[in-house]
Design an enzyme around this catalytic site. Structure first.
Site, mmCIF file in Angstrom:
data_model
loop_
_atom_site.group_PDB
_atom_site.id
_atom_site.type_symbol
_atom_site.label_atom_id
_atom_site.label_comp_id
_atom_site.label_asym_id
_atom_site.label_seq_id
_atom_site.Cartn_x
_atom_site.Cartn_y
_atom_site.Cartn_z
ATOM 1 N N ASN A 182 0.806 -1.234 0.000
ATOM 2 C CA ASN A 182 0.000 0.000 0.000
ATOM 3 C C ASN A 182 0.832 1.274 0.000
ATOM 4 O O ASN A 182 0.378 2.311 -0.483
ATOM 5 C CB ASN A 182 -1.002 -0.004 1.165
ATOM 6 C CG ASN A 182 -0.348 -0.153 2.515
ATOM 7 O OD1 ASN A 182 0.764 -0.651 2.630
ATOM 8 N ND2 ASN A 182 -1.044 0.278 3.553
ATOM 9 N N GLU A 242 4.701 -3.692 12.459
ATOM 10 C CA GLU A 242 3.660 -2.666 12.274
ATOM 11 C C GLU A 242 2.520 -3.374 11.574
ATOM 12 O O GLU A 242 2.583 -3.675 10.384
ATOM 13 C CB GLU A 242 4.221 -1.496 11.447
ATOM 14 C CG GLU A 242 3.369 -0.240 11.552
ATOM 15 C CD GLU A 242 2.351 -0.149 10.450
ATOM 16 O OE1 GLU A 242 1.167 -0.455 10.753
ATOM 17 O OE2 GLU A 242 2.700 0.203 9.325
ATOM 18 N N CYS A 267 -3.187 1.546 6.996
ATOM 19 C CA CYS A 267 -3.390 0.909 8.295
ATOM 20 C C CYS A 267 -3.875 1.902 9.344
ATOM 21 O O CYS A 267 -4.413 1.493 10.373
ATOM 22 C CB CYS A 267 -2.109 0.228 8.755
ATOM 23 S SG CYS A 267 -0.670 1.300 8.775
ATOM 24 N N GLU A 288 8.539 3.243 14.485
ATOM 25 C CA GLU A 288 9.275 3.638 13.289
ATOM 26 C C GLU A 288 9.238 5.149 13.156
ATOM 27 O O GLU A 288 8.304 5.809 13.609
ATOM 28 C CB GLU A 288 8.672 2.979 12.046
ATOM 29 C CG GLU A 288 8.821 1.465 12.056
ATOM 30 C CD GLU A 288 8.328 0.793 10.800
ATOM 31 O OE1 GLU A 288 8.853 -0.288 10.471
ATOM 32 O OE2 GLU A 288 7.416 1.334 10.143
#
Length: 483
Positions: A158, A256, A290, A464
């Site tokens: 994505n 993640e 997400c 991150e």
């Protein structure tokens, strides 16, 4: 790459990148454009042997790379940033072709990807250790920060540029070397980034890209004792399996994973701002993020006004192929994603939801679904229990603050959440009460290279971006010195 077209073999890199050399195999995977179903090109379907070669190349390159000064690594990362920005237009066209997002969004993603290269070029020189007051008069205690070693990274389809640099940039800044497995649905952007890294001076073997089916490559990356750190972005179910596999060699792991973000609008909210925030959070990248709003809770006093304003905005979105002209929303990534959206909408309608906009597959060759707004969605509907990953906003009416906090936290996911209110006390209470790693307060956009990105519960481990993102690739070593 400047001025290159999509048919230019210099842009569509159809070979893996291992130890500074192109690598092909005997079998291939075709990559298609989700906007029209046409084949863009193909990538080698490499397996365990190639993955082992990539790990070996990264291991061989590690001593020299970690031996460089932080400044020397920073200079190379900055050059990589500059090469990416010089190639921004061509990279964006490539990204749109393989992933489907509007061209303007793709250009924004390339800039976002480059921002991690710039940020961690600067952070490379700030991997500070500590001197701790000694526990005895003749002892000195030092804490050194050192690179973990070879890093294996698996990235999703994505955000095929930003998810690469968000992992690779801090790893390289810390002095680690990397083996990357990009999604086989969107591999060309990652391969182009690897070639730009080489042009910028990243030495052979420091950054390797292996393409192919996930299972055989993943088995090597999770099982190899030469891989010290594994980082993954993707679904929660796959992340759990990969993390379990990593424990055979007790690797450091960061994940993640999936989200199910609540978007809460209180009666005292600025409704215009809330509508725009939901547009940005829900319909960016066709809802395939997400952190996008997945469950929309609107307080009873403003529900109808908010729903009407949102439906009007959604009805005006332009849907189409991002390379064919200006668009606001592109296709879903493939037919399976389209089927999931249709299933979620159908189940919500069966449960009593009302259509305010969209709610239909669009005709044509691509995987297009109309931007959709549903009202009166049951709290227990699939659209609220699962991550839809599509352009559907389902509205749920609520009455009290306690009620909506209970609804918002009733999920095993905990990545992002959004709140719109002008009440200062409520801002604090709800932000603190939400079980999420990130909260957008009166904003629908929360991602930036300078802030930590990550979730709680089953949405992942680690962070991150930001200065915290560098720590994920560093080990702390204690030195006790007798004087």
């Amino acid at each position: 790459m400047a001025g290159a077209g999509l048919s230019d073999p210099g842009l569509l890199r159809q070979a893996a990148w291992i130890g500074g050399l192109e690598r092909v195999g005997e079998t291939w995977i075709e990559v298609t454009n989700p906007a029209n179903g046409q084949v863009l090109g193909r990538i080698p379907d490499l397996g365990a042997d190639a993955a082992q070669d990539a790990v070996a190349a990264a291991r061989a390159a590690l001593p020299a790379w970690r031996g460089l000064t932080a400044r020397a690594r920073a200079v190379i990362l900055r050059r990589w940033h500059d090469r990416v920005m010089e190639s921004r237009s061509d990279l964006a066209r490539l990204l749109t072709a393989e992933q489907g997002k509007p061209l303007a969004e793709a250009e924004g993603e390339i800039a976002y990807a480059a921002s991690f290269l710039e940020w961690f070029a600067e952070e490379a020189r700030r991997a500070y250790g500590d001197i701790i007051p000694g526990h005895q008069a003749d002892r000195r205690l030092l804490v050194l920060k050192q690179p973990v070693g070879v890093v294996a990274a698996v990235t999703p389809w994505n955000f095929p540029a930003a998810m690469v640099t968000r992992k690779v940039a801090p790893a390289l800044a810390a002095g680690c070397t990397v083996v990357l497995k990009p999604s086989e649905l969107t591999p060309f952007t990652a391969l182009a980034l690897a070639r730009l890294a080489a042009e910028a001076g990243v030495p052979d073997g420091v950054f390797n890209v292996v393409t192919g089916a996930p299972a055989p490559i993943g088995e090597v990356l999770t099982g190899s004792p030469d891989v010290a750190k594994f980082t993954f972005t993707g679904s929660t179910a796959v992340g759990k399996r990969l993390a379990a596999a990593c424990m055979g060699t007790v690797k450091r792991v960061s994940l993640e994973l999936g989200g199910n973000a609540p978007f809460i609008v209180f009666d005292d909210a600025d409704l215009d701002a809330a509508v725009e925030g939901l547009m940005a959070s829900k319909f960016r990248n066709t809802g395939q993020t997400c952190v996008c709003a997945n469950r929309v809770y609107v307080q009873a006093g403003v529900h109808d006004a908010f729903a009407a304003a949102l439906a009007a905005r959604v009805a005006g979105l332009r849907v189409g192929d991002g390379l064919a002209g200006p668009t606001d929303q592109g296709p879903l990534i493939n037919a399976a994603a389209l089927d999931k959206v249709e299933r979620h909408v159908a189940e919500a309608l069966t449960g009593g939801a009302r259509v305010l906009a969209g709610a239909q597959r669009l005709p044509g060759e691509g995987c297009f679904y109309a931007p959709t707004v549903l009202a009166d969605v049951a709290p227990g509907a699939l659209i609220n229990r699962e991550e839809t990953f599509g352009p559907v906003a389902g509205l749920v009416r609520f009455t009290t603050e306690d009620e909506v906090l209970a609804l918002a936290n009733d999920t095993r996911a905990g990545l992002a959440a959004y709140v719109y209110t002008r009440d200062l006390g409520r801002s604090w209470r709800v932000s603190e009460g939400l079980e999420a790693g990130m909260v957008g307060l009166n904003t629908g956009l929360i991602s930036t290279e300078v802030a930590p990105f990550g979730g709680v519960k089953e949405s992942g481990l680690g962070r991150e971006g930001s200065r915290y993102g560098l720590d994920e690739f560093l080990e702390s070593k204690t030195v006790c010195l007798a004087v």
